[in-house]
Structures are given as C-alpha cells and as structure tokens.
Design an enzyme around this catalytic site. Sequence first.
Site, PDB file in Angstrom:
ATOM      1  N   LYS A  39     -17.530   6.568  -1.122  1.00 23.80           N
ATOM      2  CA  LYS A  39     -17.658   5.506  -1.825  1.00 23.80           C
ATOM      3  C   LYS A  39     -16.572   5.185  -1.706  1.00 23.80           C
ATOM      4  O   LYS A  39     -15.140   5.698  -1.707  1.00 23.80           O
ATOM      5  CB  LYS A  39     -17.887   5.292  -3.186  1.00 23.80           C
ATOM      6  CG  LYS A  39     -16.959   6.651  -4.368  1.00 23.80           C
ATOM      7  CD  LYS A  39     -17.942   6.695  -5.498  1.00 23.80           C
ATOM      8  CE  LYS A  39     -16.944   7.761  -6.553  1.00 23.80           C
ATOM      9  NZ  LYS A  39     -17.563   8.217  -7.812  1.00 23.80           N
ATOM     10  N   TYR A 266      14.869  -5.841 -10.744  1.00 24.92           N
ATOM     11  CA  TYR A 266      14.389  -6.603 -11.741  1.00 24.92           C
ATOM     12  C   TYR A 266      14.547  -5.813 -13.032  1.00 24.92           C
ATOM     13  O   TYR A 266      14.453  -4.309 -13.535  1.00 24.92           O
ATOM     14  CB  TYR A 266      12.876  -7.031 -11.776  1.00 24.92           C
ATOM     15  CG  TYR A 266      12.531  -7.211 -11.018  1.00 24.92           C
ATOM     16  CD1 TYR A 266      13.051  -8.793 -10.902  1.00 24.92           C
ATOM     17  CD2 TYR A 266      10.891  -7.582 -10.094  1.00 24.92           C
ATOM     18  CE1 TYR A 266      12.385  -9.536  -9.599  1.00 24.92           C
ATOM     19  CE2 TYR A 266      10.415  -8.305  -9.128  1.00 24.92           C
ATOM     20  CZ  TYR A 266      11.467  -9.122  -8.780  1.00 24.92           C
ATOM     21  OH  TYR A 266      10.911 -10.384  -7.543  1.00 24.92           O
TER      22      TYR A 266
HETATM   23  C1  LIG Z   1     -17.400   9.748  -7.508  1.00 34.77           C
HETATM   24  C2  LIG Z   1     -18.311  10.469  -8.102  1.00 34.77           C
HETATM   25  C3  LIG Z   1     -19.204  12.210  -6.934  1.00 34.77           C
HETATM   26  C4  LIG Z   1     -17.812  12.417  -6.707  1.00 34.77           C
HETATM   27  O1  LIG Z   1     -16.555  12.957  -7.269  1.00 34.77           O
HETATM   28  P1  LIG Z   1     -15.384  14.114  -7.132  1.00 34.77           P
HETATM   29  O2  LIG Z   1     -14.361  14.255  -8.411  1.00 34.77           O
HETATM   30  O3  LIG Z   1     -14.666  12.989  -6.649  1.00 34.77           O
HETATM   31  O4  LIG Z   1     -15.766  14.815  -6.313  1.00 34.77           O
HETATM   32  C5  LIG Z   1     -20.174  12.767  -7.488  1.00 34.77           C
HETATM   33  N1  LIG Z   1     -20.636  11.974  -8.290  1.00 34.77           N
HETATM   34  C6  LIG Z   1     -20.759  10.935  -8.401  1.00 34.77           C
HETATM   35  C7  LIG Z   1     -22.576  10.370  -9.659  1.00 34.77           C
HETATM   36  C8  LIG Z   1     -19.802  10.162  -8.231  1.00 34.77           C
HETATM   37  O5  LIG Z   1     -19.726   8.884  -8.952  1.00 34.77           O
END
Ligand SMILES: *Cc1c(COP(=O)(O)O)cnc(C)c1O
Length: 374
Positions: A39, A266
């Site tokens: 994702k 800045y």
């Molecule tokens: C993002 C997500 C993961 C992955 O989590 P990590 O800590 O990056 O391994 C797994 N399951 C769900 C439902 C998620 O939203």
Amino acid sequence: MSGLPAGTMREATIDLGAIEANVRHFRRLTGVEVLAVVKADGYGHGAVRAAAAALAGGAARLGVADIGEALALRRGGIVAPVVAWLHAPGADFREAAGAGIELGISSYDQLTRAAAAASGDHPVTVHLKIETGLSRNGIAPADYRIVFAEAARLERIGRLRVVGIFSHLSNTTPDDDRAALHAFMEGVGQAASVGLRPPIRHLAATHAAIDLPEARLDAVRVGIGIYGLSPFADRSSADLGLRPAMTLRASVAAVRRVPAGTGVSYGYTHRTDRETTLVLVPLGYADGVPRQASSRGPVRIGGRDFAVAGRIAMDQFVVDVGDHPVGVGDAVVLFGDPTLGAPAAKDWADAAGTIDYEIVTRIGPRVPRRHMQA
Ligand SMILES: *Cc1c(COP(=O)(O)O)cnc(C)c1O
C-alpha cells in the site's frame, strides 16, 4: 558511497534484491504464506516494482489498502492475488471483482455489495475482517453471527468464495496481542460453527510475525519488514536480519565559505561558531524530509557524519561541514543501509519524533526512484 548519476539533483535508490531477500527471510522465519503489503506506493518504494520483487522472493499474495491501489497493480502487470481492505462508503466493487481483486470485508453492507458484484458464475473472493481490539474497521463481535451466516449462504449459492479471515494487532504489549489472538480464534470458531472454514487465517503484521510466533497462523501480512526496516524501537534492521531497501541521496548544490557568526536558513536558528563551510542540500519538506528534524537530521558526506544546520525548508537545507573538504556535486546520504555507513531511516524518525514507516512513505513525488535489479 559513489556519486549520483550526472545531472541528478536527488534520488531514492531502491534495492529490489533487498526486498526479495527480506521476503525470503520472512518465508524462512515463519514457514507460512507471506502476504506482502505494498500500500501507499509500496511504502514509498514504488508499488509495482516492490510487488514484483516481493513475488520473486516468494510472497504468495499482495495487500493494499484500497481498490485504486489494487487496480494500479493490475495495470502494472501484476497478476498475483491482491487483497484490498479499506473501502469508500458505497464503493462499487464491480471493477475490482472484474479484475480479480480479493476484497477485505468489514461489514454486512460490504458483504452484500461484494456478492452483488459477482458476475455470471464467477464468485467474488473475500477475506472477512473482524474487529478484535484495534477499534478501526472489521466486523464487530456483535455482528459476527449475522455476517458469518450470510457469508456462508452466499458461498453456498456460489456468489462468494471466503478464502480468508483476518484482523490486525495493536502491538501494545505481548499480553494485549495475545488477548486479540484469543478474540480472533473465537471469531474463527464462530465462523466454523456456521460452516465457514476460510483456509487463510491471518493476523500478524511485521511486528507479530517476528515476535509472536503463535499469531503466524496461515499467513503473515508483512509491510515494513519487506522494505528492510524495523517496527521495533530497540532493534535495528541488522538485528532482525533485514536489509533496508531505500537509500535517499542528493548532490551538493552549492558550497560557501563563511565567517563566524553567520546565520543559517530561516530564523537563523543556527549561527556558525567559527569560520566554516556551509553546503546546500537540495531536499526539503516538499520531498518528505521532515521539518521537525531541523538542526538534528543526520547526513553522511564523504564518509563523515554531520547534522542539518538550522531549519529544513521546502526545497533545501544546509549542513555545516567545518573544514572538511566538500565540493559541489558530492553525494549527501540522508539514510540507507547503516551496515554500509549510511544513517538509518530510524535516525531521521527519532530526529523528527516519528517512526521509520513515515520517513520512507512520505518521500515525495519530486524525488525520482531508481530501481536496482536484484
Ligand atoms: C499496513 C498494514 C499491514 C502491514 O503492517 P507492517 O507493520 O508494515 O508490517 C498489515 N495489515 C494491515 C491490515 C495493514 O493495514
């Protein structure tokens, strides 16, 4: 570390071999199916390339948050199973179903709309997401019975195929996660009591895949770990046997010799305490370099460690390198693989008061990704 390609101002190199090796590591460690989470553009690494590398490393399935991300993988030529689990209210599941996307289902309403998206004798493949303590999405325990019964009926008449049941952990304490595992197994039991036996029970993300073996079940959903970063505050990538995949670098854009007492960036929050050399690094908060890490964020230039001097601006920041010889075009490494001498993404996270997930995921679209084949 060598310089950037000629004419390159900034870039993130992505070591696809590291992603492949990290997935292989989780396959060996857990002995179960790895669902690689890609994702948010593969946590900033490029979703399609990260997905392909994860599959090469033995991942059986891919996970994304939403259907748009899943369809982008299909457009990128990824044919492996993909599951998407976060949907807009009233989302139309037909395009996803047509593309063979597996749907995470968090409510009765989503269940019936998923079944309605089935066409002809093609059932829609779903994973039932159940709430076990995180208080995000997922079917509420009070609704388990009615949703499971309807899912079983829809499966019997060929509208749905329930391949998975899953939930997500809070990683608060091992006891909290064990309590969630217990609640999850109760849910799995209730599903079985109405005739649902999804072959893929999945609960653990990276944290529990490593630290809570009893939560590995049939598959682990690994996100941060496949990118080689650690979800633990007190354990590094190397401690976990992982290789960070992303290295963020820029070319020094300007060098200036200044007297003592010179204000920098800045607000003049940094003033030189001696005659010194200031170098300009063309990366800023527009590129995801957190402004909160002003005066603290670590960089490596010519094999030496320095920190940001003064405020990080939208496009650039300054480093005070003293009398160290640095020239225009020299490579500045913000983070990468610490075993190769780079600061860690975690060092930037600590400097900014956040976690390494956020550091890599927020690297902006102005930073070209250069993918290095395994
Ligand atoms: C993002 C997500 C993961 C992955 O989590 P990590 O800590 O990056 O391994 C797994 N399951 C769900 C439902 C998620 O939203």
